[in-house]
Design a protein around this motif. Structure first.
Motif, mmCIF file in Angstrom:
data_model
loop_
_atom_site.group_PDB
_atom_site.id
_atom_site.type_symbol
_atom_site.label_atom_id
_atom_site.label_comp_id
_atom_site.label_asym_id
_atom_site.label_seq_id
_atom_site.Cartn_x
_atom_site.Cartn_y
_atom_site.Cartn_z
ATOM 1 N N ARG A 180 -11.545 31.767 64.741
ATOM 2 C CA ARG A 180 -12.476 31.533 63.628
ATOM 3 C C ARG A 180 -13.180 32.819 63.206
ATOM 4 O O ARG A 180 -13.346 33.101 62.014
ATOM 5 C CB ARG A 180 -13.508 30.472 64.029
ATOM 6 N N ALA A 181 -13.597 33.616 64.197
ATOM 7 C CA ALA A 181 -14.293 34.866 63.895
ATOM 8 C C ALA A 181 -13.363 35.859 63.198
ATOM 9 O O ALA A 181 -13.762 36.542 62.247
ATOM 10 C CB ALA A 181 -14.850 35.474 65.173
ATOM 11 N N ILE A 182 -12.111 35.926 63.654
ATOM 12 C CA ILE A 182 -11.131 36.817 63.030
ATOM 13 C C ILE A 182 -10.858 36.362 61.596
ATOM 14 O O ILE A 182 -10.784 37.182 60.677
ATOM 15 C CB ILE A 182 -9.830 36.846 63.848
ATOM 16 N N ARG A 183 -10.727 35.064 61.413
ATOM 17 C CA ARG A 183 -10.514 34.529 60.062
ATOM 18 C C ARG A 183 -11.650 34.947 59.127
ATOM 19 O O ARG A 183 -11.416 35.442 58.012
ATOM 20 C CB ARG A 183 -10.422 33.008 60.108
ATOM 21 N N ASP A 184 -12.884 34.748 59.575
ATOM 22 C CA ASP A 184 -14.034 35.074 58.738
ATOM 23 C C ASP A 184 -14.089 36.560 58.396
ATOM 24 O O ASP A 184 -14.408 36.938 57.270
ATOM 25 C CB ASP A 184 -15.330 34.657 59.440
ATOM 26 N N GLU A 185 -13.784 37.404 59.380
ATOM 27 C CA GLU A 185 -13.875 38.845 59.144
ATOM 28 C C GLU A 185 -12.742 39.339 58.244
ATOM 29 O O GLU A 185 -12.947 40.208 57.390
ATOM 30 C CB GLU A 185 -13.864 39.605 60.470
ATOM 31 N N GLN A 199 -4.888 33.948 48.209
ATOM 32 C CA GLN A 199 -5.166 32.945 49.238
ATOM 33 C C GLN A 199 -6.068 33.528 50.318
ATOM 34 O O GLN A 199 -5.959 34.700 50.658
ATOM 35 C CB GLN A 199 -3.869 32.458 49.872
ATOM 36 N N LYS A 200 -6.955 32.707 50.835
ATOM 37 C CA LYS A 200 -7.817 33.118 51.933
ATOM 38 C C LYS A 200 -7.118 32.879 53.269
ATOM 39 O O LYS A 200 -6.160 32.117 53.367
ATOM 40 C CB LYS A 200 -9.127 32.311 51.903
ATOM 41 N N TRP A 201 -7.600 33.568 54.279
ATOM 42 C CA TRP A 201 -7.115 33.305 55.634
ATOM 43 C C TRP A 201 -7.677 31.976 56.111
ATOM 44 O O TRP A 201 -8.829 31.651 55.843
ATOM 45 C CB TRP A 201 -7.561 34.425 56.575
ATOM 46 N N HIS A 202 -6.854 31.228 56.842
ATOM 47 C CA HIS A 202 -7.250 29.951 57.420
ATOM 48 C C HIS A 202 -6.898 29.975 58.910
ATOM 49 O O HIS A 202 -6.105 30.810 59.360
ATOM 50 C CB HIS A 202 -6.544 28.784 56.722
#
Length: 215
Positions: A180-185, A199-202
């Motif tokens: 989750r943290a990697i996705r957000d960053e 597209q965003k990372w999921h």
């Protein structure tokens, strides 16, 4: 006694992972202010994700600093110093600040940290886009959230994972260890996905990427 306003920042995903969660920050600030002769007038805690740009608690802390003629005290400079929103708000406020882990840091140093972080994010985005462009030129077909379609694309997927490996290793070294943290960053730094179409990372495609990198 000199007045101070304490500002803490925690992420739901990473609190406690970095060794400097809320309680640790509070203890660090308390020891510092006692040693330096500060009286803490108020404390503000920001809970934010990697993509959040607004800092309402920081703005409130800066407002109180001006009202009380107090110094803003933060526990850890490195992550805040790489946050453009934090730098911008601090520069505009003209409030004095002290960082417990780097008490001699100046606003000039913060500017340099922010400039480096912005350059770093741009370079990551460029490298990733180049890898995606090369994959598409080889005829790679991409599915939802950037997943690769079909066995014929396995080589291209491995190539993309290889290009992303240093980026992921860098993020982990900076404390972004959960999916989750990697996705957000990755989203905060505008790093494009395999699909490279906005597209965003999921969580699924980050998990798939980490799994492919670890092979």
């Amino acid at each position: 006694m000199k007045k101070a306003v304490a500002y803490y920042r925690v992420s739901i995903d990473r609190q406690g992972k970095s060794g400097l969660g809320l309680e640790a920050q509070q203890m660090a600030v308390q020891r510092f202010t006692e040693a330096q002769g500060y009286d803490i007038a108020a404390e503000y805690t920001e809970v934010e994700s990697g993509r959040k740009s607004k800092r309402p608690q920081l703005l409130a802390a800066l407002t109180q600093c001006r009202k009380e003629r107090a110094t803003l005290i933060i526990a850890k400079l490195d992550r805040l110093g790489r946050n453009v929103a934090f730098i911008s708000n601090l520069m505009e406020s003209r409030v004095e600040f002290k960082a417990v882990d780097n008490p001699h840091a100046t606003k000039v140093m913060l500017h340099m940290l922010a400039a480096f972080a912005e350059h770093e994010a741009e370079q990551i985005s460029i490298r990733t886009k180049e890898a995606l462009g090369a994959a598409k030129r080889r005829g790679v077909e991409l599915g939802k959230h950037g997943h690769v379609l079909g066995k014929k694309n396995k080589t291209a997927a491995d190539t993309f994972a290889l290009a992303m490996r240093p980026i992921i290793e860098e993020l982990k070294g900076q404390g972004f260890t959960t999916v989750r943290a990697i996705r957000d960053e990755l989203n905060a730094r505008n790093v494009p996905t395999y699909r490279n179409d906005g597209q965003k990372w999921h969580i699924p495609n980050v998990y798939a990427l980490l799994k492919r990198i670890s092979k």
